[in-house]
Design an enzyme around this catalytic site. Structure first.
Site, PDB file in Angstrom:
ATOM      1  N   HIS A   1      -9.441   1.420   4.856  1.00 30.83           N
ATOM      2  CA  HIS A   1      -8.206   1.477   5.330  1.00 30.83           C
ATOM      3  C   HIS A   1      -8.565   2.881   6.722  1.00 30.83           C
ATOM      4  O   HIS A   1      -8.982   3.468   6.683  1.00 30.83           O
ATOM      5  CB  HIS A   1      -7.190   2.205   4.328  1.00 30.83           C
ATOM      6  CG  HIS A   1      -5.837   2.089   5.128  1.00 30.83           C
ATOM      7  ND1 HIS A   1      -5.334   3.198   5.853  1.00 30.83           N
ATOM      8  CD2 HIS A   1      -4.926   1.123   5.121  1.00 30.83           C
ATOM      9  CE1 HIS A   1      -4.040   2.691   6.242  1.00 30.83           C
ATOM     10  NE2 HIS A   1      -3.590   1.650   5.808  1.00 30.83           N
TER      11      HIS A   1
ATOM     12  N   LYS B   1       0.130   4.044  -0.183  1.00 28.85           N
ATOM     13  CA  LYS B   1      -0.409   5.540   0.346  1.00 28.85           C
ATOM     14  C   LYS B   1      -0.234   6.604  -0.585  1.00 28.85           C
ATOM     15  O   LYS B   1      -0.086   6.281  -1.587  1.00 28.85           O
ATOM     16  CB  LYS B   1      -0.157   5.665   1.882  1.00 28.85           C
ATOM     17  CG  LYS B   1      -0.242   4.399   2.564  1.00 28.85           C
ATOM     18  CD  LYS B   1       0.325   4.666   4.059  1.00 28.85           C
ATOM     19  CE  LYS B   1      -0.167   3.481   4.649  1.00 28.85           C
ATOM     20  NZ  LYS B   1      -0.079   3.370   6.247  1.00 28.85           N
TER      21      LYS B   1
ATOM     22  N   GLU C   1      -6.853   4.905   7.666  1.00 32.15           N
ATOM     23  CA  GLU C   1      -6.630   6.204   7.435  1.00 32.15           C
ATOM     24  C   GLU C   1      -7.625   7.076   6.838  1.00 32.15           C
ATOM     25  O   GLU C   1      -8.214   8.321   6.910  1.00 32.15           O
ATOM     26  CB  GLU C   1      -5.387   6.556   6.526  1.00 32.15           C
ATOM     27  CG  GLU C   1      -4.012   6.179   7.303  1.00 32.15           C
ATOM     28  CD  GLU C   1      -2.963   5.554   6.524  1.00 32.15           C
ATOM     29  OE1 GLU C   1      -2.909   5.775   5.467  1.00 32.15           O
ATOM     30  OE2 GLU C   1      -1.999   4.974   7.264  1.00 32.15           O
TER      31      GLU C   1
ATOM     32  N   GLY D   1       2.639   2.461  10.584  1.00 28.04           N
ATOM     33  CA  GLY D   1       3.445   3.416  10.445  1.00 28.04           C
ATOM     34  C   GLY D   1       4.262   4.087  11.902  1.00 28.04           C
ATOM     35  O   GLY D   1       5.007   5.099  11.937  1.00 28.04           O
TER      36      GLY D   1
ATOM     37  N   GLU E   1      -5.054  -4.749  10.668  1.00 30.35           N
ATOM     38  CA  GLU E   1      -4.310  -3.696  10.599  1.00 30.35           C
ATOM     39  C   GLU E   1      -4.468  -2.854  11.920  1.00 30.35           C
ATOM     40  O   GLU E   1      -5.184  -2.161  11.778  1.00 30.35           O
ATOM     41  CB  GLU E   1      -4.315  -2.606   9.541  1.00 30.35           C
ATOM     42  CG  GLU E   1      -4.297  -3.373   7.986  1.00 30.35           C
ATOM     43  CD  GLU E   1      -3.382  -2.336   7.214  1.00 30.35           C
ATOM     44  OE1 GLU E   1      -2.320  -2.458   6.636  1.00 30.35           O
ATOM     45  OE2 GLU E   1      -4.056  -1.068   6.893  1.00 30.35           O
TER      46      GLU E   1
ATOM     47  N   SER F   1       3.376  -1.854  10.343  1.00 33.65           N
ATOM     48  CA  SER F   1       5.175  -2.045  10.432  1.00 33.65           C
ATOM     49  C   SER F   1       5.475  -3.261  10.151  1.00 33.65           C
ATOM     50  O   SER F   1       6.380  -3.949  10.653  1.00 33.65           O
ATOM     51  CB  SER F   1       5.354  -1.732  11.750  1.00 33.65           C
ATOM     52  OG  SER F   1       4.896  -0.345  12.171  1.00 33.65           O
TER      53      SER F   1
ATOM     54  N   ASN G   1       0.919  -1.363  -0.112  1.00 30.48           N
ATOM     55  CA  ASN G   1       0.065  -0.164   0.071  1.00 30.48           C
ATOM     56  C   ASN G   1       0.936   1.278  -0.019  1.00 30.48           C
ATOM     57  O   ASN G   1       1.436   1.462   0.928  1.00 30.48           O
ATOM     58  CB  ASN G   1      -0.742   0.103   1.144  1.00 30.48           C
ATOM     59  CG  ASN G   1      -1.683   1.143   1.370  1.00 30.48           C
ATOM     60  OD1 ASN G   1      -1.738   2.068   0.438  1.00 30.48           O
ATOM     61  ND2 ASN G   1      -2.415   1.618   2.483  1.00 30.48           N
TER      62      ASN G   1
END
Ligand code: 13P
Length: 257
Positions: free
Chosen positions: A99, A15, A101, A177, A171, A217, A13
């Site tokens: 996701h 991003k 985010e 991250g 996730e 991560s 991904n």
């Protein structure tokens, strides 16, 4: 990973990273690093604007291309949006949906996630549905309840014959991250709970063949340990997927296990 019933999958991904020209350079560096024969499905989920370059550069390389979002309707007055049909027409195979985010910054709810999952399947795309708990939820001990709600809502109305086209990515928000990976046991436990839920919602055969990824991560150093968990079928990789060397090593780990 249980190879008997499922094919491993490593999806990047990106991003909001890499331009179309950087996409071409990435593919040139990445393709020769992938060993043959390869048992593992490899996908790159790239920004919309990079999709044509990614498709062209990865052609014939057995690397699938995915998007990172889509609109739930097929067309209409929705300035700035992209539909599942448009993605499918280009040759896109996967689309990341829900996701964290997008849930956090763009107010995506379980209801929108569900609409998008249904629309993606209708258009012939394979949705990669993301679920995950926050640090507070983990500390309060409600992780499994939360994940159960998210998965149930995302899959509402998805018929059994379409479920095999759905990929679920666990996730945990606190691992995205941050460099703080979930332990293999933590990740394995949640992925196992997701498979058990699918068994309850559908049946044992459907659950056995469902693809469940871990993301947060994950990198070339910790991939093998995470992938050794029986219910983790692969990874959804953020930061490490921007480096051809690192991503190819994660693919190798999935190939070997
Ligand atoms: P990182 O691998 O950078 O933690 O990101 C994970 C992720 O959000 C993949 O979708």
């Amino acid at each position: 990973m249980n190879r008997r019933y499922r094919k491993p999958m490593i999806a990047g991904n990106w991003k909001m990273n890499l331009t179309p020209s950087e996409t071409r350079s990435f593919a040139e560096a990445f393709k020769p690093l992938l060993s043959k024969p390869r048992l593992c499905e490899v996908a790159l989920c790239v920004p919309f604007i990079d999709i044509p370059a990614a498709l062209k550069a990865c052609k014939g390389g057995r690397i699938a291309i995915g998007a990172q979002n889509m609109h739930e309707l097929s067309s209409g007055a929705y300035t700035g949006e992209v539909s599942a049909q448009m993605l499918r027409d280009l040759g896109v195979k996967y689309v990341i949906i829900g996701h964290s985010e997008r849930r956090q910054y763009y107010n995506e709810t379980d209801a929108t996630v569900n609409k998008k999952v249904l629309a993606a399947l209708e258009a012939g795309l394979r949705p990669i549905v993301c679920v995950g708990e926050s640090l507070e939820q983990r500390q309060f001990g409600v992780t499994l309840e939360w994940i159960t709600c998210q998965v149930k809502a995302a899959l509402y109305g998805v018929p059994q014959d379409k479920l095999r086209r759905v990929v679920i990515a666990y996730e945990p928000l606190w691992a995205i991250g941050t460099g703080q990976t979930a332990t293999a046991e933590q990740a394995g436990q949640v992925c196992n709970a997701i498979r058990t839920l699918i068994r309850r919602l559908y049946d044992a055969k459907t659950a056995r063949s469902a693809t469940i990824l871990y993301g947060g991560s994950m990198n070339e150093k910790n991939a093998a340990e995470l992938l050794a968990q029986p219910d983790i079928d692969g990874g959804l990789i953020g930061g490490a997927s921007l480096k051809p060397e690192a991503l190819s090593k994660i693919v190798q780990a999935a190939n070997q296990e």
